[in-house]
Design a protein around this motif. Structure first.
Motif, PDB file in Angstrom:
ATOM      1  N   THR A 122       0.830  -1.206   0.000  1.00 22.69           N
ATOM      2  CA  THR A 122       0.000   0.000   0.000  1.00 22.69           C
ATOM      3  C   THR A 122       0.866   1.258   0.000  1.00 22.69           C
ATOM      4  OG1 THR A 122      -0.146  -0.073   2.424  1.00 22.69           O
ATOM      5  CG2 THR A 122      -1.914  -1.127   1.181  1.00 22.69           C
ATOM      6  N   GLY A 179       1.820   1.559  -3.512  1.00 18.92           N
ATOM      7  CA  GLY A 179       0.636   2.026  -4.232  1.00 18.92           C
ATOM      8  C   GLY A 179       0.368   3.500  -4.023  1.00 18.92           C
ATOM      9  N   THR A 180       0.558   3.972  -2.789  1.00 20.54           N
ATOM     10  CA  THR A 180       0.348   5.390  -2.493  1.00 20.54           C
ATOM     11  C   THR A 180       1.292   6.259  -3.314  1.00 20.54           C
ATOM     12  OG1 THR A 180      -0.402   4.905  -0.245  1.00 20.54           O
ATOM     13  CG2 THR A 180       0.393   7.141  -0.677  1.00 20.54           C
ATOM     14  N   LEU A 225       0.467   6.005  -7.147  1.00 16.40           N
ATOM     15  CA  LEU A 225      -0.748   6.724  -7.518  1.00 16.40           C
ATOM     16  C   LEU A 225      -0.508   8.231  -7.571  1.00 16.40           C
ATOM     17  CD1 LEU A 225      -3.774   6.734  -8.125  1.00 16.40           C
ATOM     18  CD2 LEU A 225      -4.197   6.719  -5.639  1.00 16.40           C
ATOM     19  N   THR A 270     -12.077   9.685  -0.907  1.00 15.74           N
ATOM     20  CA  THR A 270     -12.011   9.670  -2.371  1.00 15.74           C
ATOM     21  C   THR A 270     -12.339  11.050  -2.927  1.00 15.74           C
ATOM     22  OG1 THR A 270     -12.672   7.337  -2.417  1.00 15.74           O
ATOM     23  CG2 THR A 270     -12.880   8.572  -4.469  1.00 15.74           C
ATOM     24  N   THR A 285      -4.348   9.906   0.836  1.00 17.00           N
ATOM     25  CA  THR A 285      -4.165   8.851  -0.158  1.00 17.00           C
ATOM     26  C   THR A 285      -3.759   7.541   0.494  1.00 17.00           C
ATOM     27  OG1 THR A 285      -3.457  10.546  -1.738  1.00 17.00           O
ATOM     28  CG2 THR A 285      -3.002   8.256  -2.322  1.00 17.00           C
ATOM     29  N   VAL A 315      -5.903   4.049   0.420  1.00 15.01           N
ATOM     30  CA  VAL A 315      -5.319   2.857  -0.207  1.00 15.01           C
ATOM     31  C   VAL A 315      -5.167   1.736   0.816  1.00 15.01           C
ATOM     32  CG1 VAL A 315      -3.238   1.923  -1.311  1.00 15.01           C
ATOM     33  CG2 VAL A 315      -4.132   4.154  -2.016  1.00 15.01           C
ATOM     34  N   TYR A 316      -4.667   2.066   1.999  1.00 14.38           N
ATOM     35  CA  TYR A 316      -4.438   1.043   3.020  1.00 14.38           C
ATOM     36  C   TYR A 316      -5.762   0.445   3.507  1.00 14.38           C
ATOM     37  CZ  TYR A 316      -2.575  -1.337   7.105  1.00 14.38           C
ATOM     38  OH  TYR A 316      -2.238  -2.303   8.030  1.00 14.38           O
TER      39      TYR A 316
END
Length: 505
Positions: A186, A189-190, A193, A283, A304, A308-309
C-alpha cells in the motif's frame, strides 16, 4: 541552525517523552507483550544475530511474514547484546516517541499549519488506544508505522525537488516497508498513484520516474518472495480462502473506527455507514486535491495512504483468510485517518474573521479535548488492569502462574526422546517457555498435511487447553484416530505420546 529548529519544536519533544513513559508504564509489570507472531519474529531475530539466517524456532525460514522486522530486531540484538524480548519495552518506547515526533514535525509543515491544531492532535496520537496496543507488543507494525511516516516526509521532499536522488530515497523506504509487512504494498501504491496523478513533470520524465520508482520500490519484496519460493516453494506461506464476505469485513472495519472514536458496542449499528463515509469522503478529497493541484501536500499524502491502506485490508480480507479485521491490522492508518478527517478545518477557520473564528474554534477544541479525555480513561483502565495482570499474551499471569508453563520452563524438553517429532496447538508457546522446537498441528483445511500427521509413527503432543484455534485439528479429533498415552496432566493442558509400536496388532 537546523538543530535549533528541531529543538524549538519543544511541544513535540514533550509529547514524545510522554509517549515513551506511557510505554514504560504499560510494560513495567510483565515486560513487552508477546503473541504467537512475536515469538516468530524473536526466534528469527535470534537466528539472524547468531548465524545470519532468519530461521524460526522450528528450523524453517520465516515466510508468513517478511524478513526486515526480524532482521531489524537481530541487528539490535547483535549490537546491544540484549535479547529482543528484554529490549522490547525500550525499543518500542523509542519507536513510539519517534512516531509522535515525526507526526508533530509533519503537522508543523502542513500547507495550512496551526500550533493549536498540533496541540490538540498530539494528545490524540499519544493516547491512542490503537497505537498503544501496537507499541506495547513485539509486533512488526511498530516499525511499519514509523516507516510510513518517514515515507510521507521523503515523498513530500521529492515533490519539492523532483530529483532522482530524492525519488530513489522514497522508493527505498517503500521497499523497506514491503519487507516489514506485506501490507507495505500500500505504501508502494500510495507513491505510485500520486506520481501518476501529479502533473508537474513533463510526460517523458514522469514515465521514467514512475518506472524507476516501481523497480526500486518492488525490488526487496521480489527478492524476499523469490527466497521464499526457493526455500519453501511458497510465496507467503499457506493461505486459505476467506470465509468473511466484503460486507462483513466492511462492518468489522467500522467497529474498529467506532472503538477509535471511543464509542461503545451499542453504537456498532453505524459501523458500515462510517466506513462508507470514510471511503466517499477520502475519495472526494483526493479528487478535489487533484483538481486544485494540491496532490503533493502532507495532508493529501496522508489521505491517499489512508484510503489505499483501508481498501487493501478490507479487500484482502475478502479474498484471503486471516485474523478478523481488528485495531492492530488497521493501526497504520490511524494517524493519516485523523489528519485526513480534521486538517481541512484549519483552512476554514483561518479564513474566518476573529469573532467567528473564536466561535468555531472553541467548540471544535472542546470536542478534541473531550475525545482525548475519553481516550485517556480507556488507557488508564487498561494500564490499571495490566499493572496487576500483565499484557495479554505469553507474558501475562495466566501463563506466568500456570503450573503447566512452569513445568515446561523447568523441564526445557528433557522429557522428550531425541529425534521424536513434537506437535502442539501452540508451538510458539512451547518454544517461548522451554526453548524446545515443535511443529504446529495441521489445519483441517489442508487435507494432505492432516494425512501426513496421521501417518507419523511416533510423536509427542503438547496440548494447551486455554489456546483455541478452530482451524486446527483438536485433541478430540486426534483421539478418534490415535491412541494417545498421557504423560503429564495439568489443569490447563497435558503432554501426550503416540507410538505405533504400542498399538495392538
Amino acid at each position: 541552525m537546523a538543530i535549533s529548529r528541531y529543538i524549538k519544536n519543544y511541544d513535540t519533544l514533550l509529547a514524545s517523552a510522554v509517549g515513551f513513559y506511557i510505554i514504560y508504564l504499560f510494560t513495567r509489570y510483565s515486560g513487552i507483550g508477546i503473541s504467537p507472531d512475536s515469538i516468530m519474529y524473536t526466534s528469527a531475530a535470534r537466528s539472524f544475530a547468531a548465524h545470519g539466517s532468519t530461521l524460526t524456532f522450528n528450523h524453517a525460514p520465516i515466510v508468513d511474514f517478511p524478513v526486515f522486522y526480524p532482521i531489524f530486531l537481530g541487528i539490535v540484538f547483535f549490537i546491544t547484546g540484549i535479547d529482543p524480548v528484554a529490549a522490547g519495552p525500550v525499543l518500542n518506547g523509542l519507536m513510539f516517541a519517534a512516531v509522535i515526533y515525526l507526526s508533530g514535525l509533519i503537522m508543523h509543515r502542513f500547507s495550512v499549519a496551526s500550533r493549536l491544531y498540533k496541540w490538540l492532535i498530539l494528545p490524540v496520537i499519544v493516547l491512542s488506544a490503537a497505537l498503544l496496543q501496537v507499541y506495547t507488543y513485539l509486533w512488526s507494525e511498530t516499525l511499519f508505522i514509523l516507516l510510513c511516516l518517514i515515507f510521507f516526509l521523503a515523498l513530500r521532499q521529492y515533490f519539492l525537488k523532483y530529483t532522482l536522488g530524492s525519488l530513489i530515497l522514497v522508493a527505498f523506504i517503500a521497499a523497506l516497508s514491503c519487507v516489514t509487512r506485506y501490507a507495505g504494498v500500500t505504501v508502494i501504491g500510495t507513491g505510485g498513484l500520486l506520481l501518476l496523478l501529479d502533473r508537474s513533470l513533463p510526460t517523458k520524465k514522469k514515465i521514467n520516474h514512475i518506472l524507476i520508482y516501481g523497480v526500486v520500490s518492488c525490488s526487496l519484496l521480489v527478492i524476499n518472495l523469490l527466497i521464499n519460493i526457493l526455500s519453501t516453494k511458497s510465496l507467503t506461506g499457506p493461505r486459505e480462502p476467506s470465509i468473511t464476505p466484503f460486507a462483513e469485513n466492511l462492518h468489522y472495519s467500522g467497529t474498529v473506527f467506532c472503538d477509535w472514536l471511543t464509542l461503545t458496542p451499542n453504537q456498532y449499528a453505524i459501523a458500515s455507514p462510517l466506513v462508507w463515509l470514510f471511503i466517499f469522503g477520502f475519495t472526494s478529497a483526493l479528487l478535489f486535491n487533484f483538481m486544485r493541484k494540491r496532490l503533493t501536500t502532507y495532508e493529501n499524502i496522508a489521505i491517499t495512504f489512508a484510503l489505499v491502506y483501508g481498501l487493501f485490508i478490507i479487500l484482502s480480507a475478502t479474498f484471503s483468510r486471516f485474523e478478523r479485521i481488528n485495531s492492530r491490522l488497521l493501526a497504520p492508518m490511524f494517524i493519516p485517518l485523523i489528519w485526513g478527517s480534521t486538517s481541512w478545518v484549519i483552512g476554514i477557520v483561518k479564513r474566518l474573521k476573529f469573532k467567528p473564528r473564536l466561535f468555531v474554534s472553541i467548540p471544535l477544541a472542546a470536542v478534541m479535548l473531550l475525545f482525548a479525555y475519553r481516550s485517556y480513561k480507556i488507557d488508564w483502565q487498561r494500564c490499571y488492569d495490566q499493572c496487576d495482570y500483565g499484557n495479554p499474551g505469553y507474558t501475562d499471569d495466566d501463563w506466568n502462574l500456570s503450573p503447566f508453563a512452569k513445568f515446561l520452563k523447568e523441564d526445557k524438553g528433557k522429557m522428550f526422546k531425541p529425534g521424536v517429532i513434537i506437535y502442539s496447538d501452540a508451538h510458539e508457546a512451547v518454544y517461548f517457555l522451554s526453548g524446545t522446537s515443535s511443529f504446529l498441528l495441521p489445519h483441517k483445511f489442508f487435507k494432505k498435511d492432516v494425512q501426513k500427521f496421521y501417518d507419523t509413527k511416533h510423536f509427542y503432543l503438547i496440548w494447551f487447553n486455554n489456546v483455541y484455534y478452530k482451524e486446527l485439528l483438536t485433541l478430540d479429533d486426534i483421539k478418534k484416530v490415535k491412541h494417545l498415552k498421557l504423560l503429564k496432566q495439568f489443569e490447563d493442558g497435558g503432554i501426550y505420546e503416540y507410538n505405533a509400536a504400542d498399538e495392538p496388532n
